[in-house]
Structures are given as structure tokens and as C-alpha cells.
Design an enzyme around this catalytic site. Structure first.
Site, PDB file in Angstrom:
ATOM      1  N   SER A  68       3.234   3.512   3.790  1.00  0.00           N
ATOM      2  CA  SER A  68       3.341   3.560   5.246  1.00  0.00           C
ATOM      3  C   SER A  68       2.646   4.819   5.765  1.00  0.00           C
ATOM      4  O   SER A  68       1.462   5.005   5.562  1.00  0.00           O
ATOM      5  CB  SER A  68       4.807   3.481   5.670  1.00  0.00           C
ATOM      6  OG  SER A  68       4.927   3.242   7.055  1.00  0.00           O
ATOM      7  N   ASP A 222       4.950  -3.710   5.757  1.00  0.00           N
ATOM      8  CA  ASP A 222       5.164  -2.338   5.288  1.00  0.00           C
ATOM      9  C   ASP A 222       5.441  -2.243   3.787  1.00  0.00           C
ATOM     10  O   ASP A 222       6.285  -2.951   3.246  1.00  0.00           O
ATOM     11  CB  ASP A 222       6.354  -1.754   6.053  1.00  0.00           C
ATOM     12  CG  ASP A 222       6.445  -0.252   5.948  1.00  0.00           C
ATOM     13  OD1 ASP A 222       5.969   0.313   4.959  1.00  0.00           O
ATOM     14  OD2 ASP A 222       6.997   0.357   6.877  1.00  0.00           O
TER      15      ASP A 222
END
Length: 447
Positions: A68, A222
């Protein structure tokens, strides 16, 4: 020459040419990425004190892993710019976040705007769609990464994402991208995918083409879903490559050189592969424990983005409906829980693994579990909060090295241990020495 000095002499093993692999791992955490960015800026400054102002993080790590926000940092630190040098210095990342954070995660202004913002977000969760449209984030990433692909990075990167079509994690990494065309995706696509936090920004899809002309489709969100702390992801990639290279070299008698034949047998211009080949060449062929011994020669720096100090109770959770799990007092309990659980499990596993092989001092984790209020949020980008996150990173440098208690989950200082900054200083010295030894002219030795 007190206790701290004597202890620091034992923190890391002596760096030897071809016998040390180095890993940097950066957790996910949205705007909380300012915490590891602050720590990395200090580490890079230490490298520059030793090796000159042009020294960069990517010069010293075989692998930079990030999830991320950590994945974005890994890309920024290793993406080639002018003269094939990293596009960003570590200190530049802090300013990048301060400048762009408020546009990536725009904040409501005033109580009327805030009330409308809260109502709109609740309605979005009912109706569907993420909290932010991600347009500014995507445009910014594409402008930064241009046409760079995974195999172009100056350090080997490992960036996790999660394929929601296959329900399976994907580890994009340079070592595989160098030999498998379909894994050599655009760096901007990977950064957008690993940053696609559920409920916050949209999931991302793209396709690549294999060497056989086949199209490979990815439907991703993610990387924190799979590995918010990507330390073990990086370790697994290195170990797999080490085993693959060992099989390739097979039963051949590999001459023990400081470069030369060993590097050629690695069949790669990648210095990490050359270092692995050297490690294999120096192994005792009759030693059945040769494979796991690789862990004794890996130095890992793992940096977290902080965790929330406040905890919930079973009684609290039992009162919540689905909306409470997704948004409660400005936070996102469900997301906080799975991100923290993922990161801490990796930390515990890595800590135990290095202890099993008797080299626990090779693993340095810098993390805080004392975030409160807005500092614990993934998307609070007010100037006040961003300044606080930078301050937290700076204070963390002055705190003693701590390890997670596997029973309580709390980070506890190592008795008589050094500060995080002192531990970084020792690590910087080892990595600087390793870099110099790798750059030394090849000299032939007999086996």
C-alpha cells in the site's frame, strides 16, 4: 564503552562479500506512511555521512518490499530517474506526502461540511462505492512512474496485492519480472493496485502480455489484505530464488571467486543473484542445513506505520451492526483489525524464525503501538496531523529497540538495548561495508 556499546557490537554479523543479503520492508498504513518516511530519511542521511551525498536507499538493499503506502515508497525509492539513479531521495517522500496527501484524501472543512461529509460517507457505504474516487492518486502515480516497469527498478522490489477474481495474493517482484514477461507489469499499475484499500479507494484492474502472447488479467485491491507487513513476503521471494539458483547450479563444482565465474553462472546482471551465487559457492556441499542457513546471512529492516493504542472489547463489538464495523467514531474497526492482525502475525513469525536460526539480531523491527485519535487514521491529512506523524517518527528514533511480546502483542524494549537510531547507525555501517566489498575489483581465490 558501556553496556550499550558492547551490545551493539553483537547486533549484526560482519558483512562479507557475497554472504549478506539485505531487505527493507515497509508496512501499509495510508498517510501514516509519514512515520517510516521520517525514519528512512534518517537512515539515508547516515548512508550519506559515510558514502557521500549521492547515496540512496536503493544502493544498499537487495530487496525493498512495500505494501500500500509502503509499496508506493518502495517504487519511489527504486524507480530510475536521471542517469539511472533513484528518482526520489528518502527526504523527498516526506514533502511528497505533505503536498499530495490532502488531495489524495481531501478533508472536510467546518462543521457543516464535516456533517455533510459524514452523511455522504455513510450513504456511500449503503449505496456502494469507495470513500474516495482515487483520481488524484492515480494521476499522481502515473505521472511519477511514467513507463517504468517492475524489472526496471534499481533495487529488487516486492509489492503485494490481492486478486479479488482469483481470491489469491499476488507478489509482484523484480526477480520474477526479469524472466517472466507477464509479471513485468507497469510500476504505476502495481502502485495503484497495492494502494486500493477496501472502502477507501477503488480496486484496480489491468492486463499484461506473456512471452507466448497470452493475455493475463489482474483484478486487484490493497496488498494489506494479504500482507500489510510484507517482511515475510520479501523473505519468501528471496528464499525461493535462492533454492531456484541452487537447483540450477546443481552438482557443479563452483569456483570460489569474488565475482567472475560465479556471477556468470547466475546468468543475470542482477547483483542480488550474484550475491546468492557466492553464498551457494561458499556452502559446504555435505551440509544438509545449507538451505535454511540463508537466514543467517539476511539482514532485515522492517518499519511499521504505527498501530492504535485503543482496543475494543467483545461487549463493544457485540453491539455493532455492519456500519459500525466499517465506521465507528471516525475509524474503521474492521479494516484496523485485519491490517493490525496481518502485520503483527508477520512480525511474530519473523521474530521467531530468526530466533530459531540463532540470528535474531539480524532482524530489526521499528514500530509504535501508541497511536491515538487522528494519528491512528489512514486518511487524516490535515497539516496538524501530518506534522504529528512526522514528530512520532522522529521520537521513535530516540526510543529503545523493542520487540513484540507474542503473548500480549505489546512492543517491549529490549533490556539494555540501543535506541532505534543507534541500531540504524550500526546497520548503515554494515550495509555501507557490504556495498564497498561488492564494488571491489574481482579477485580469484582457490576453493
Amino acid at each position: 564503552m558501556g553496556t550499550e556499546h558492547r551490545r551493539m557490537q553483537k547486533v549484526l554479523p560482519p558483512a562479507k562479500q557475497g554472504r549478506v543479503l539485505t531487505v527493507l520492508s515497509i508496512d501499509g498504513g495510508g498517510i501514516r506512511g509519514l512515520i517510516p518516511a521520517t525514519i528512512l530519511a534518517r537512515l539515508e542521511a547516515q548512508f550519506q555521512e559515510k558514502d557521500g551525498s549521492d547515496a540512496r536507499i536503493a544502493d544498499y538493499f537487495d530487496v525493498i518490499a512495500g505494501t500500500s503506502t509502503g509499496g508506493l515508497m518502495a517504487a519511489m525509492l527504486s524507480a530510475p530517474g536521471k542517469d539511472k539513479r533513484p528518482s526520489f531521495a528518502a527526504k523527498d517522500i516526506i514533502e511528497f506526502y505533505r503536498e499530495n496527501g490532502p488531495h489524495i484524501f481531501p478533508q472536510p472543512g467546518g462543521w457543516i461540511s464535516s456533517a455533510w461529509h459524514t452523511t455522504k460517507n455513510v450513504w456511500k457505504k449503503v449505496r456502494g462505492g469507495p470513500k474516495y474516487d482515487g483520481k488524484f492518486l492515480h494521476e499522481t502515480i502515473r505521472s511519477l512512474m511514467r513507463d517504468i516497469r517492475v524489472k526496471d527498478t534499481l533495487s529488487n522490489i516486492v509489492v503485494p496485492a490481492f486478486d479479488i477474481r482469483c481470491m489469491h495474493p499476488v507478489l509482484f517482484n523484480t526477480l520474477e519480472a526479469e524472466r517472466e514477461a507477464h509479471k513485468n507489469a507497469r510500476l504505476d499499475d502495481i502502485c495503484i493496485a497495492t494502494s486500493a484499500a477496501p472502502t477507501f479507494v477503488p480496486a484496480h484492474s489491468f492486463s499484461t502480455e506473456g512471452s507466448d502472447g497470452r493475455t493475463y488479467n489482474f483484478e486487484l485491491n490493497d496488498g494489506g489484505v494479504a500482507a500489510n507487513n510484507p517482511t515475510m513476503a520479501a523473505m519468501s521471494v528471496l528464499t525461493r530464488e535462492m533454492l531456484r539458483l541452487r537447483r540450477r547450479l546443481g552438482d557443479q563444482t563452483v569456483p570460489l571467486l569474488q565475482g567472475g565465474d560465479v556471477q556468470q553462472q547466475a546468468a543475470s546482471g542482477n547483483p542480488t543473484m550474484a550475491a546468492m551465487a557466492m553464498m551457494i559457492a561458499m556452502e559446504n556441499p555435505n551440509n544438509e542445513e545449507a538451505a535454511p542457513s540463508v537466514y543467517k546471512n539476511i539482514l532485515v529492516l522492517s518499519i511499521g506505520t504505527g498501530t492504535k493504542k485503543q482496543n475494543y472489547t467483545a461487549a463493544d463489538c457485540n453491539k455493532w451492526n455492519i456500519l459500525h464495523w466499517l465506521t465507528k467514531d471516525g475509524s474503521n474497526p474492521l479494516i484496523d483489525i485485519f491490517l493490525n492482525a496481518s502485520a503483527d502475525m508477520v512480525d511474530i513469525n519473523a521474530q521467531v524464525l530468526f530466533e530459531v536460526f540463532g540470528c535474531e539480531s539480524n532482524y530489526l523491527r521499528i514500530q509504535t503501538d501508541k497511536l491515538t485519535g487522528e494519528t491512528a487514521l489512514l486518511d487524516c491529512t490535515t497539516q496538524t496531523n501530518m506534522n504529528k506523524l512526522i514528530e512520532i517518527g522522529e521520537k521513535l528514533l530516540g526510543e529503545p529497540v523493542a520487540r513484540v511480546n507474542i503473548n500480549t502483542g505489546e512492543y517491549e524494549p529490549i533490556p539494555d538495548g540501543p535506541t532505534n537510531e543507534k541500531a540504524l547507525e550500526v546497520l548503515a555501517a554494515k550495509l555501507s561495508r557490504e556495498r564497498k566489498q561488492r564494488q571491489a575489483p574481482p579477485t580469484k581465490k582457490s576453493q
